[in-house]
Design an enzyme around this catalytic site. Sequence first.
Site, PDB file in Angstrom:
ATOM      1  CE  LYS A  36     -18.961 -41.232 -12.953  1.00  0.00           C
ATOM      2  NZ  LYS A  36     -18.895 -39.907 -13.244  1.00  0.00           N
ATOM      3  NE  ARG A 129     -18.882 -32.173 -13.960  1.00  0.00           N
ATOM      4  CZ  ARG A 129     -19.080 -33.579 -13.848  1.00  0.00           C
ATOM      5  NH1 ARG A 129     -18.038 -34.143 -13.429  1.00  0.00           N
ATOM      6  NH2 ARG A 129     -20.305 -33.944 -13.717  1.00  0.00           N
TER       7      ARG A 129
END
Length: 354
Positions: A36, A129
Amino acid sequence: MEYPRIKINLEKVRKNTETIVNRCDNLGISVAGVTKVFCADLKIVKAYMDGGVSYLADSRIQNLMNLEDIDVSKILLRLPMISEAEEVVQYADISLNSEIETIKALSKIAIEKNTVHKIILMIDLGDLREGLFKDEDIYTTVEEILKLEGIELIGIGTNLTCYGGIIPRQENLSRLVELKKCIARRYGIELEIISGGNSSSLHLVFENKIPEGINQLRLGESLVLGRETAFGNRIDGTFDDAFILEVEAIELKDKPSVPIGEIGIDAFGNKPEFIDRGIRKRMICAIGKQDIDLGDIAPLDEDIIILGGSSDHLLLDVTDSKIEYKVGDKIKFKLKYGGILKAMTSIYVKKIYV
C-alpha cells in the site's frame, strides 16, 4: 515534468526484503509484503517478489486489482466493506475480517462465483483498532463462520502499534497461539495461519522471542525503510534510503524570519508561530502539503532547516548550508513511511527507478 520526483532504488528494496525474509524464514515465519505504501507499483512489487515474499498484501482493493496477473496469494488488509464484497472475492484470495455480517456477504458472493474465499479472523489484543475483543465473541463468530459455504477460515491474526501504540510482546502474542489451540479443541479444525502483526513484531524475531506458532507477519515499513517499528531501530544489513525525494528550488532570497503585520490563520486553518532568527536566506521549492507532510521529510543537507509550507510550496532556510544554492538546484530528502506513502500516491510527483 521531471520534478518533484521520488527516486526508487529497486535493488535496495529487494535487498531489504531478502534480508528480512531470510531472518523470518529461519523461525518458520512467512512474510506478506505490504504494497500500500507505494500503491502496488509493479516494479517495486517485483523487487518484493525477487526478495522472497510469500504473499502480497494491500489495504485497497484498487491496488489488488493492479496485482491480478501476479501468481501469488493476495491479502486484503483493511476489513472489507460490504459494498465491495464482490471485488474482494474476485481480487483477494484472503481477507482480514472481524464482522460476521461482512463474512456472510463474502460467502454469498463466493457461492455465486463457485469459489472459496479464505479469511483470517482478527483478534484485538489491546491496541483497540480492528478485531474481536472478548473470548465469547471470538468463539461465537468462529461457530457462525464454520456454518457458511464459500468461506474457509484459515487463520487468526492481530494488529498492534498502528492505533494504540501497543508493543508486541510474548505475553500478548501468546494469546493468539492459545486461541488457536482452543479453536482446535472446540471445533476440530487446525488453523493454517497465525498472523502476528506488522513490522512492529520484528524486534521479537531478531531477539528470537516471538512465540512459537506465530507463522506470518505482514511487513511494509521494514521492507522499504529497513527498520522495525516498535522502537524505530535500524535492521542490520538493510537500507533506509531506497526512496529519495528530489525537489527543485524556484525562489532564493534574503528575507526576515518573521512575517510582517498581524498574524491570522494560514491556508490550513492554523495560526502559525515563528522564531526570529533575523534576516535569513530562504528557499522555496516546488512541492507542497498536497504531496508530502513536512514532518515526514529530512534533507540530506543537514544544515537546511524546514520552515513550513503551503499546498504547493516548501519553504526552507538554507542560510547555514555550506552549499551555495541557486534557483533551479535540486534538493534531496530522505522519507519516513508517511512521506513515501504520500509522495507515491501523489500524481504530481514523478516516479523514477534506479
